[in-house]
Design a protein around this motif. Sequence first.
Motif, short mmCIF file in Angstrom:
data_model
loop_
_atom_site.label_atom_id
_atom_site.label_comp_id
_atom_site.label_asym_id
_atom_site.label_seq_id
_atom_site.Cartn_x
_atom_site.Cartn_y
_atom_site.Cartn_z
N GLY A 78 0.83 -1.20 0.00
CA GLY A 78 0.00 0.00 0.00
C GLY A 78 0.86 1.25 0.00
O GLY A 78 1.89 1.31 0.69
N LEU A 79 0.46 2.23 -0.80
CA LEU A 79 1.16 3.51 -0.88
C LEU A 79 0.15 4.63 -0.74
O LEU A 79 -0.92 4.59 -1.36
CB LEU A 79 1.86 3.66 -2.24
CG LEU A 79 2.83 2.57 -2.67
CD1 LEU A 79 3.28 2.80 -4.10
CD2 LEU A 79 4.01 2.52 -1.73
N GLY A 91 4.60 13.51 2.16
CA GLY A 91 4.77 12.25 2.86
C GLY A 91 4.32 11.10 1.99
O GLY A 91 3.33 11.21 1.26
N CYS A 92 5.06 10.02 2.04
CA CYS A 92 4.67 8.78 1.37
C CYS A 92 4.64 7.69 2.43
O CYS A 92 5.68 7.30 2.95
CB CYS A 92 5.66 8.42 0.26
SG CYS A 92 5.32 6.79 -0.48
N GLN A 93 3.45 7.25 2.77
CA GLN A 93 3.33 6.13 3.71
C GLN A 93 3.40 4.84 2.89
O GLN A 93 2.67 4.67 1.92
CB GLN A 93 2.02 6.17 4.48
CG GLN A 93 1.95 5.05 5.50
CD GLN A 93 0.61 5.00 6.19
OE1 GLN A 93 -0.37 4.58 5.60
NE2 GLN A 93 0.58 5.44 7.44
N VAL A 94 4.30 3.97 3.29
CA VAL A 94 4.50 2.69 2.62
C VAL A 94 4.07 1.60 3.59
O VAL A 94 4.52 1.57 4.73
CB VAL A 94 5.98 2.49 2.22
CG1 VAL A 94 6.17 1.18 1.49
CG2 VAL A 94 6.47 3.66 1.39
N ARG A 95 3.18 0.70 3.11
CA ARG A 95 2.72 -0.43 3.91
C ARG A 95 3.06 -1.71 3.16
O ARG A 95 2.64 -1.87 2.01
CB ARG A 95 1.21 -0.32 4.16
CG ARG A 95 0.83 0.94 4.91
CD ARG A 95 -0.67 1.15 5.02
NE ARG A 95 -1.37 1.19 3.74
CZ ARG A 95 -1.44 2.25 2.94
NH1 ARG A 95 -0.83 3.37 3.24
NH2 ARG A 95 -2.13 2.19 1.81
N TYR A 110 3.94 -10.97 8.55
CA TYR A 110 5.00 -10.00 8.74
C TYR A 110 4.60 -8.71 8.04
O TYR A 110 4.09 -8.75 6.92
CB TYR A 110 6.32 -10.51 8.14
CG TYR A 110 6.83 -11.74 8.84
CD1 TYR A 110 7.68 -11.63 9.93
CD2 TYR A 110 6.45 -13.00 8.41
CE1 TYR A 110 8.15 -12.76 10.59
CE2 TYR A 110 6.90 -14.14 9.06
CZ TYR A 110 7.76 -14.01 10.15
OH TYR A 110 8.21 -15.12 10.78
N MET A 111 4.85 -7.57 8.70
CA MET A 111 4.47 -6.30 8.09
C MET A 111 5.34 -5.17 8.60
O MET A 111 5.90 -5.24 9.69
CB MET A 111 3.00 -5.99 8.33
CG MET A 111 2.61 -5.86 9.78
SD MET A 111 0.84 -5.59 10.02
CE MET A 111 0.18 -7.18 9.58
#
Length: 148
Positions: A78-79, A91-95, A110-111
Amino acid sequence: MSDFLRLQIYLDDDGTAELFAEMHANGFSGSSSAWIQPEELRGLASKLALAFPLGETLSLGGGYWSGTPASLSQEHLGLSFYPVAGRGVVGCQVRLATSLGRDDRTTSQYMVQAEILTSYQELQQFAQALDMLCAGKGQEAVLNGVAV
């Protein structure tokens, strides 16, 4: 080591694509992949290229879909891109996550989730590289973090 997000893509003959992500941010790192529609990635690239200033959060996610079209039962990649602290910082949240184990225990997954702070200039270069990836003309798209 500088913060970064690296994306690579495998375009399949059936019109889908597997998107591979590797991320390093503030000592945290991870990698994962998810199947996506290349048009969705190209649409995100177009929006990011024109996003100055970024007014809304732009997102992309892939993983295991639930019964409804816009809902993931498991997100593996996820971005999200959003403005931070005024003009000039994005901001770029990376999941990133693995799929659940065979017994569907959430504790077996795992995450990692982290934020990469970047600039509009870096975002524009990233958007161009994403568009090249979708066209099968690039090897990778890298979003570099910047010191804030």
